[in-house]
Design a protein around this motif. Structure first.
Motif, PDB file in Angstrom:
ATOM      1  N   UNK A 103       1.173  -0.840  -0.085  1.00 23.87           N
ATOM      2  CA  UNK A 103       0.128   0.194  -0.118  1.00 23.87           C
ATOM      3  C   UNK A 103       0.602   1.418  -0.233  1.00 23.87           C
ATOM      4  N   UNK A 104       1.762   1.252   0.912  1.00 27.56           N
ATOM      5  CA  UNK A 104       2.127   2.515   0.992  1.00 27.56           C
ATOM      6  C   UNK A 104       3.775   2.837   0.388  1.00 27.56           C
ATOM      7  N   UNK A 105       4.342   1.534  -0.193  1.00 35.73           N
ATOM      8  CA  UNK A 105       5.330   1.971  -0.144  1.00 35.73           C
ATOM      9  C   UNK A 105       5.341   2.061  -2.066  1.00 35.73           C
ATOM     10  N   UNK A 106       4.577   0.599  -2.674  1.00 32.75           N
ATOM     11  CA  UNK A 106       4.255   0.728  -3.596  1.00 32.75           C
ATOM     12  C   UNK A 106       3.382   2.685  -4.334  1.00 32.75           C
ATOM     13  N   UNK A 107       2.684   2.402  -3.490  1.00 31.14           N
ATOM     14  CA  UNK A 107       1.828   3.424  -3.426  1.00 31.14           C
ATOM     15  C   UNK A 107       2.062   4.339  -4.358  1.00 31.14           C
ATOM     16  N   UNK A 108       3.450   5.282  -3.001  1.00 34.81           N
ATOM     17  CA  UNK A 108       4.417   6.439  -2.841  1.00 34.81           C
ATOM     18  C   UNK A 108       5.476   6.536  -4.443  1.00 34.81           C
ATOM     19  N   UNK A 109       5.688   4.684  -4.452  1.00 38.11           N
ATOM     20  CA  UNK A 109       7.254   5.078  -5.567  1.00 38.11           C
ATOM     21  C   UNK A 109       6.365   4.426  -7.248  1.00 38.11           C
ATOM     22  N   UNK A 110       4.594   5.349  -6.954  1.00 37.87           N
ATOM     23  CA  UNK A 110       4.338   4.481  -8.436  1.00 37.87           C
ATOM     24  C   UNK A 110       3.920   5.800  -8.178  1.00 37.87           C
ATOM     25  N   UNK A 111       3.193   6.825  -7.442  1.00 39.55           N
ATOM     26  CA  UNK A 111       3.523   7.774  -8.257  1.00 39.55           C
ATOM     27  C   UNK A 111       4.108   9.002  -7.454  1.00 39.55           C
ATOM     28  N   UNK A 112       5.823   8.396  -7.471  1.00 38.10           N
ATOM     29  CA  UNK A 112       6.774   9.254  -8.389  1.00 38.10           C
ATOM     30  C   UNK A 112       6.667   8.683  -9.737  1.00 38.10           C
ATOM     31  N   UNK A 113       6.672   7.892  -9.316  1.00 38.35           N
ATOM     32  CA  UNK A 113       6.567   7.807 -11.320  1.00 38.35           C
ATOM     33  C   UNK A 113       6.027   8.029 -12.261  1.00 38.35           C
ATOM     34  N   UNK A 114       5.281   8.624 -12.034  1.00 38.01           N
ATOM     35  CA  UNK A 114       3.301   8.632 -12.992  1.00 38.01           C
ATOM     36  C   UNK A 114       4.088   9.698 -13.785  1.00 38.01           C
ATOM     37  N   UNK A 115       3.690  10.116 -14.943  1.00 39.54           N
ATOM     38  CA  UNK A 115       4.308  11.083 -15.989  1.00 39.54           C
ATOM     39  C   UNK A 115       3.588  12.403 -15.628  1.00 39.54           C
ATOM     40  N   UNK A 116       4.559  13.853 -16.021  1.00 38.57           N
ATOM     41  CA  UNK A 116       3.818  15.282 -15.621  1.00 38.57           C
ATOM     42  C   UNK A 116       5.218  15.860 -17.115  1.00 38.57           C
ATOM     43  N   UNK A 117       4.407  16.529 -17.119  1.00 34.36           N
ATOM     44  CA  UNK A 117       5.017  17.567 -17.744  1.00 34.36           C
ATOM     45  C   UNK A 117       6.298  18.428 -17.374  1.00 34.36           C
ATOM     46  N   UNK A 118       5.776  18.819 -16.078  1.00 32.25           N
ATOM     47  CA  UNK A 118       7.152  19.514 -15.162  1.00 32.25           C
ATOM     48  C   UNK A 118       7.705  18.791 -13.409  1.00 32.25           C
ATOM     49  N   UNK A 119       8.210  19.083 -13.438  1.00 33.07           N
ATOM     50  CA  UNK A 119       9.084  18.781 -11.213  1.00 33.07           C
ATOM     51  C   UNK A 119       7.706  19.466 -10.546  1.00 33.07           C
ATOM     52  N   UNK A 120       6.801  20.508 -10.820  1.00 31.12           N
ATOM     53  CA  UNK A 120       5.703  20.592  -9.744  1.00 31.12           C
ATOM     54  C   UNK A 120       4.428  19.410 -10.505  1.00 31.12           C
ATOM     55  N   UNK A 121       4.532  19.023 -11.900  1.00 25.48           N
ATOM     56  CA  UNK A 121       3.194  18.156 -11.968  1.00 25.48           C
ATOM     57  C   UNK A 121       3.602  16.813 -11.134  1.00 25.48           C
TER      58      UNK A 121
END
Length: 224
Positions: free
Chosen positions: A81-99
């Protein structure tokens, strides 16, 4: 004669659990997690869980070899839940670092991505168990590594990336542990300033609007 199969409930969330109704492995895990968060690992007892669910203690052994097997499964739930969830969000695509950082902030808004209370329960447990502490440290390392790679993808040099990752991660842990008396609406209003601190950049209105729309699903006091 072979043992009779366990009868699973059609609706695991139905209440109350009474009589001889049998429960699923997920029911045992959910009850174990609830007790772990509320009372700590020492109170996660097979008999107590069975009594709370109104089922026979013997049904526990359809799913787990021992209490330790259940405890190991609870740790795995936390990691998935927690570790995998945070890693998944850190790897999610975004155009800019703020996103990209706003993608990580979704873990704050959505408890299905990251359960803060469970994280605190694991950290409390780790103070009394070296194996749990080792798994907690491994989880922290994996989370920081994912955040470091996230910052690196947007042009941060090695030392800058790891520094920003640690500032973001450990600040959020401390922030949640401090439990400031702030409404979600107030925290949302601070988001642009947090992003400037964490990234050195100003978020776009579109990024903030998307995050607010997402957060409104979970934060009840965010005005429409």
């Amino acid at each position: 004669m072979p043992p009779k199969p366990v009868l699973h409930r059609d609706n695991p969330d139905a209440e109350p659990l009474i009589g001889n109704i049998k429960v699923t492995r997920e029911d045992w895990l959910k009850m174990g997690l609830d007790v772990l968060i509320r009372d700590g690992e020492e109170r996660v007892k097979v008999l107590a869980l069975a009594e709370a669910m109104g089922v026979s203690r013997s049904s526990f052994y359809w799913y787990f070899k021992s209490r330790q097997d259940l405890l190991d499964a609870l740790l795995t739930c936390w990691e998935e839940t927690n570790t995998a969830g945070l890693i998944r969000q850190a790897n999610a695509p975004a155009e800019r670092i703020t996103g990209a950082v706003l993608n990580v902030f979704r873990c704050i808004a959505n408890p299905n991505l990251f359960d803060t209370a469970l994280d605190f329960a694991i950290r409390d447990w780790a103070r009394r168990s070296e194996p749990v502490r080792a798994r907690m440290r491994a989880g922290d390392d994996a989370r920081v590594a994912a955040l470091t790679m996230m910052f690196a993808r947007y042009g941060c040099a090695e030392m800058e990336a790891i520094t920003r990752a640690k500032v973001l991660y450990y600040m959020q842990l401390g922030y949640d542990m401090a439990e400031p008396e702030e409404s979600y609406a107030y925290r949302l209003s601070m988001t642009p300033e947090y992003l400037k601190v964490f990234t050195g950049q100003t978020p776009t209105e579109a990024e903030l609007r998307e995050f607010e729309d997402y957060s409104r699903q979970f934060w009840r006091d965010v005005s429409p």
